[in-house]
Design an enzyme around this catalytic site. Structure first.
Site, short mmCIF file in Angstrom:
data_model
loop_
_atom_site.label_atom_id
_atom_site.label_comp_id
_atom_site.label_asym_id
_atom_site.label_seq_id
_atom_site.Cartn_x
_atom_site.Cartn_y
_atom_site.Cartn_z
CG HIS A 33 -1.91 -1.05 1.33
ND1 HIS A 33 -1.81 -2.09 2.20
CD2 HIS A 33 -3.07 -1.23 0.64
CE1 HIS A 33 -2.86 -2.89 2.06
NE2 HIS A 33 -3.63 -2.39 1.12
CG MET A 180 4.34 -7.55 0.77
SD MET A 180 4.92 -6.08 1.62
CE MET A 180 6.62 -6.57 1.87
#
Ligand code: PAF
Length: 289
Positions: A33, A180
Site C-alpha cells: 500500500h 504482500m
C-alpha cells in the site's frame, strides 16, 4: 495529515486542490500500500488515501468480520508515507441507506475471481464509484497484485466517463517472493512458509514461456496440479492476454498468468506477466495454445 470521516468535510478540504492523487484501501496496510502512496505522492499535489472495509464486496460467509481493522496504525503509516488526507468514512456515511443501487460489473469481471466470488466485483465497482464521487481525484492508484480488479476499475472509469487516470503499480513482494497482502496475516507460521508455493507455481509457467514453451494452458494445469498435490484448494491457474484479460491469441503481446488458491482458510492470489514480444525475439512468431 487530516483525518476526515464525512463526505461534506472531505469535499470542503479538497475544494481548493488542483491535483488530487487517490489511493483507495481497506486498511491493514503493508509496504504494498505504501508503494501506492509513494506513487500518488509523485503524481498529485494532494494525496488522499481511504480506509474502508467494504461489506458489499465480501461474499456471504467471507472474511468481512475477521478482516483486520487497524486504523490507528494505518494512519501513522500513511502520515509517514506523505499522505495529506485520510478519508475513513463509517459504514453509515458511505451507505446512508440500504444500498439498492448496485453497479453491475463489466464483462472482464465474469471469469477468474468473478467465478468464485459471487457479487465481489459488483461490490468493488459500487464502492469505488462512491469513493471517486467523494474524492473526485485526477488520478487513482491501484496494485497490479489485484490484476483483475485493476482491469475492472479501468472499465468502470471508461464506461462511466470518470475523468480519472488509473495507474497500476507492480506487486511488492516479501523476500521469498510471496505477494504482500493484508490476508497474509491470517497464515500460521507453517502456512506462511508454504504460501510462497503459489508464486513459484506461477513463475514456473512464466519461466517455461520465456524459455520458448508455447503450451501455456497445459503448463497452468500442471502448476494447479502441483498446488493441489501440496494440499492447496485451487480456484484457478490461468493464462490471459494482459490487455483486458481476453484469451491469449495471435495478437497477444503480453500475457499474464494468474492464480487463486486456498491455503487452509486463507485465499491467496498472485499473478505474473510475461512479454511475448521479448520472449519471441529471435525465435520467430509466437503461438500460445
Ligand atoms: O483493493 C482493495 O483494497 C479494495 O478492493 C478497494 C479497491 C479499496 C475497494 O474496496
Amino acid at each position: 495529515m487530516d483525518t476526515i470521516e464525512q463526505i461534506p468535510a472531505l469535499r470542503q478540504r479538497l475544494g481548493g486542490e488542483k491535483s488530487v492523487a487517490f489511493v483507495p484501501t481497506m486498511g491493514n496496510l503493508h509496504a504494498g500500500h505504501l508503494a501506492l502512496v509513494h506513487e500518488a505522492r509523485r503524481r498529485g499535489q494532494c494525496v488522499v488515501a481511504s480506509v474502508f472495509v467494504n461489506r458489499l464486496q465480501f461474499e456471504p460467509g467471507g472474511d468481512f468480520d475477521r478482516y483486520p481493522r487497524t486504523l490507528e496504525r494505518d494512519a501513522t503509516m500513511l502520515a509517514e508515507a506523505g499522505c495529506d488526507v485520510l478519508f475513513c468514512p463509517t459504514e453509515s456515511e458511505l451507505y446512508p441507506q440500504k444500498q439498492e443501487i448496485v453497479l453491475s460489473a463489466p464483462a472482464v469481471a465474469r471469469q477468474l475471481c468473478g467465478d468464485f466470488r459471487p457479487g465481489h466485483f459488483e461490490g468493488v465497482v459500487t464502492v469505488v464509484a462512491k469513493l471517486f464521487n467523494a474524492v473526485t481525484p485526477q488520478v487513482a492508484i491501484f496494485g497490479r497484485k489485484d490484476y483483475q480488479q485493476l482491469q475492472v476499475i479501468r472499465a468502470l472509469v471508461k464506461q462511466l466517463n470518470y475523468p480519472i487516470e488509473i495507474v497500476g503499480i507492480d506487486t511488492v513482494r516479501e523476500a521469498d517472493g510471496l505477494a504482500m497482502s493484508s490476508r497474509n496475516g491470517y497464515l500460521s507460521p507453517a502456512e506462511r512458509a508454504e504460501a510462497v508455493r503459489l508464486n513459484r507455481a506461477l513463475r514456473s509457467v512464466v519461466d517455461g514461456i520465456r524459455a520458448g514453451a508455447r503450451d501455456a494452458h497445459s503448463r497452468c494445469a500442471l502448476a494447479a496440479d502441483e498446488l493441489s498435490r501440496a494440499g492447496w484448494k485451487v480456484d484457478y491457474v490461468a493464462a490471459r492476454d494482459a490487455d483486458g484479460l481476453g484469451p491469449v491469441g495471435a495478437t497477444t503481446r503480453e500475457l499474464v498468468v494468474l492464480g487463486a488458491a486456498w491455503l487452509g482458510k486463507t485465499r491467496l492470489i498472485d499473478n505474473l506477466s510475461v512479454s511475448l514480444v521479448a520472449a519471441a525475439s529471435g525465435s520467430g512468431a509466437v503461438a500460445i495454445a
